[in-house]
Each structure stands twice: as structure tokens, then as C-alpha cells.
Motif scaffolding. Sequence first.
Motif, mmCIF file in Angstrom:
data_model
loop_
_atom_site.group_PDB
_atom_site.id
_atom_site.type_symbol
_atom_site.label_atom_id
_atom_site.label_comp_id
_atom_site.label_asym_id
_atom_site.label_seq_id
_atom_site.Cartn_x
_atom_site.Cartn_y
_atom_site.Cartn_z
ATOM 1 N N GLN A 33 -47.392 50.722 10.644
ATOM 2 C CA GLN A 33 -47.883 49.692 9.908
ATOM 3 C C GLN A 33 -47.349 49.634 8.696
ATOM 4 O OE1 GLN A 33 -52.702 49.754 10.446
ATOM 5 N NE2 GLN A 33 -51.778 50.837 12.341
ATOM 6 N N GLY A 37 -45.177 46.376 7.023
ATOM 7 C CA GLY A 37 -45.634 45.752 5.750
ATOM 8 C C GLY A 37 -44.597 45.804 4.724
ATOM 9 N N ASN A 110 -44.345 53.293 1.091
ATOM 10 C CA ASN A 110 -44.775 52.403 0.007
ATOM 11 C C ASN A 110 -44.173 52.614 -1.296
ATOM 12 O OD1 ASN A 110 -46.676 50.348 -0.879
ATOM 13 N ND2 ASN A 110 -48.159 51.152 -0.393
ATOM 14 N N LYS A 113 -40.338 51.881 -1.093
ATOM 15 C CA LYS A 113 -40.009 50.171 -1.161
ATOM 16 C C LYS A 113 -39.810 49.651 -2.723
ATOM 17 C CE LYS A 113 -43.465 47.822 -1.309
ATOM 18 N NZ LYS A 113 -44.824 47.266 -1.401
ATOM 19 N N TYR B 7 -52.850 49.322 5.919
ATOM 20 C CA TYR B 7 -51.636 49.742 5.547
ATOM 21 C C TYR B 7 -50.471 48.697 5.671
ATOM 22 C CZ TYR B 7 -53.182 54.708 5.870
ATOM 23 O OH TYR B 7 -53.667 55.722 5.573
ATOM 24 N N THR B 8 -50.334 47.928 6.493
ATOM 25 C CA THR B 8 -49.704 46.703 6.694
ATOM 26 C C THR B 8 -49.610 45.962 5.504
ATOM 27 O OG1 THR B 8 -49.957 46.894 8.950
ATOM 28 C CG2 THR B 8 -48.671 45.152 8.124
ATOM 29 N N LEU B 10 -51.338 46.235 2.355
ATOM 30 C CA LEU B 10 -50.799 47.125 1.329
ATOM 31 C C LEU B 10 -49.619 47.404 0.798
ATOM 32 C CD1 LEU B 10 -54.133 49.216 0.985
ATOM 33 C CD2 LEU B 10 -53.605 47.567 -0.610
ATOM 34 N N ALA B 11 -48.783 47.443 2.203
ATOM 35 C CA ALA B 11 -47.333 48.029 2.001
ATOM 36 C C ALA B 11 -46.634 46.439 1.874
ATOM 37 C CB ALA B 11 -46.821 48.657 3.186
#
Lengths: 149, 239
Positions: A33, A37, A110, A113, B7-8, B10-11
Motif C-alpha cells: 500500500q 501511494g 516513504n 520517496k 499507508y497508501t 500517507l505515502a
Amino acid sequence: MDSLILALGWLGIFSPVALGAVGSAIGCSVAGQAACGAMLDVESGYGKFIGLSAMPSSQVIYGIVIMFSLNTIGVSVNSSPGLFGIGLLTGIALLYSAVYQGQAVAAAINASKNKPEIFGLSVAPAAIVEGFAVFAFVFALVLGQQIVA
Amino acid sequence: MAENTYYTLLASLPHINSLFDSKITPISRIQLNRRLSMLNHDDRRMLLSIEELMHWSMLESTIDESHLIQRTARLFESLPSKELKELITWRLDMRTVIAALRRKKSGEQPPTIEQWSFGSRYPYIRRQWGHSTLGLKHSFPWIEEAGTLLQSNHHGELERLSLKIIWDYLNQFGLRNKSNYEAVVLYVLRWNLVARWTTYNAELALEKFNQLTANILVEAGMDTVYKKTSHYHESEVQR
């Protein structure tokens, strides 16, 4: 009573696979996930995020190897207590290590990135968690050899 | 929305580096709203309410004080987490403190109505009205500096101080919340602060002020005053 002891033996044999699969599923899901993102926010380097998100899948592989190793001993009244103790505790260790590794990978995705140059370093926490899973795996194999059929 | 699915979202949000060094927001509001559409309906509605509560510019301009206090109390009760309640209480307390300092500066007496503001400290502030720091020097160490800036009419610096305090508090709050709904709320609040800071522009503000003054003077039929003031403002801008 014997049936119960034998059931516990089978439980011990299959626990590393079952609990490892649960942990890997949760860990890969969390990391995946985060990777999805991150792909919305960056223009390139998608492959490394997806590759990294597969890292928690190793726990279920360890679980499969332990299952085959314990299975060769054979389930009997004598061996079941040992199989149960080693198998169940290894399964729990694999479960938790996969879940927390997934979170560590999500954090690494995160961080890298936003700052691609720290990609290698950001993976270190997840690699350390992997090390703990390897400890549980190796010593389960070593101790498993001492169980008398 | 299960906790893991944050998570998706926020990332997908770009990192916000700092407040005062930002020249533009790291993501436009349209893009941010698009990303926030990953939230479910209840989470979105709650986020909107929190934004309205924390940033009054999002509220309708006709809302009166008592209505605002009631609305705040209602929203506060519906908040899903203890952490969010703590964050909002702190922010409302800060707002009450600044409001009290402003009222004191304009020579107002302690409020007569019991529910004169919101947060958790307004009854205490009312009792400590005579005290220069409202008896909150330890809870809000910045209160003395804020009082001094207010007294010396340094409103720009007071605004900067309050933004810095809020920013620091949000950063501290962020250390405890990395991948949950609170982290999403925190990101949006931080984004709003950056948006607020990056829209501050002294030249634009002066131009807008001149325009408003000119419009009022022209409407009042004082064209000669308008010409004089516009000439004065132009020379001020050139200087």
C-alpha cells in the motif's frame, strides 16, 4: 489423551507455515500500500518500491522449510510436545517479524520517496528485522533435529 | 477505513519540509483533495469539520461567536480519538489565550458570560484576567512574548510567533502518529499552515489595501483625497 497430544504435534508442524503466511500477507499488504501511494507522488523508480514491498514474503518461505524439516521427524506421542513447542513459537516469531517488517518497509518507501539518495540506508531497519526472523528459522531447524521420534 | 489503508494515502502525499522556508505548497489543494478522496465518507466529513474548526477562514463569515462555540462543542464530542481531542483542545486553548490578550489590550474587563470561549482553560483565564500572563506562564511559555508583541503592536511578528508555535506542536504530535487517521489530519493541518504562510505577501497586501481605500473614498465622493492618497501610496511603494 493421545489424540490430543498428536493433534498438538500436527499443530506445531503446520504453525510456521500458517502463522508465517498470515504475517507475510499483512506485511506485504502494508508495504504494498505504501508503494502504491509512493508511485502516485514520484515520476520514476517504481520498480524498487514494488520490489521492496515483497520483502516480508520471506517469512512464509522460512515457515515452509521448517514445516518440511519437522515433518520428517514424524508425529508421535513422544515427538508431539517438541514439535508443538518449536513449531508454534517459531510461527509466532515469523508472524510478528513479517508484520513489523512490513511497517519498516512502508517507512523506508516513504522516506526514500522524498530523498532517493537514502534508499539503501532506509532499508536497514527492515533488514535487521529480517535478521531476527532468520534467527528463529535457523534455531528452529537446529533444535528440531534433537526431537526424538 | 481500516488503519492499514492509511499507508497508501500517507505515502502518496509529498513531504512538507518546513514552514517559513516554503515558497509554495508541496501539493496543490486540488491534488490534495484528490488524494484525500481515498478516505471514506465519515473520515472525510470529520476532516472537513476539523479543518473548519482549526482554520476559521473556511467558515462562513456570518457565523456569530455563540454559534461558533456551540458548534465547536458539538464537533469536539464527535471526535473519534483521544489524540485528536488533545490536539484540538490545545489549539483552542491557544486561540482563547490570544483572544484574551487582545481583549485585555483593548481594555476590556473579564468576560461576564460563563461560556465566553472554548477549549479547556477559559474559566481559569477568566479568573486570572488581572494577571499579565493569565496565570499560564508554565503551560504556555510563549505567552509573555506574545503579550509583549501585542502591546507593541507588532502584529506581523505575533502572527509569525503563533505559526511557529503551532508548527512545532504539530511536529511533536506527528512523532506519535505515523500511519493512522491522526497522521492524515496532521498532514492537512500542516498543509493549511504552509498555504497560509505562502499567501502572505507584503506588496500584495499593500496593493489590496490601497485598492480598498480608493474604493471607499471614491464611493464617498472624496476623489481629491483619493488622488492624494494614491500618490502617497505610490511613493511609499517606490521607496
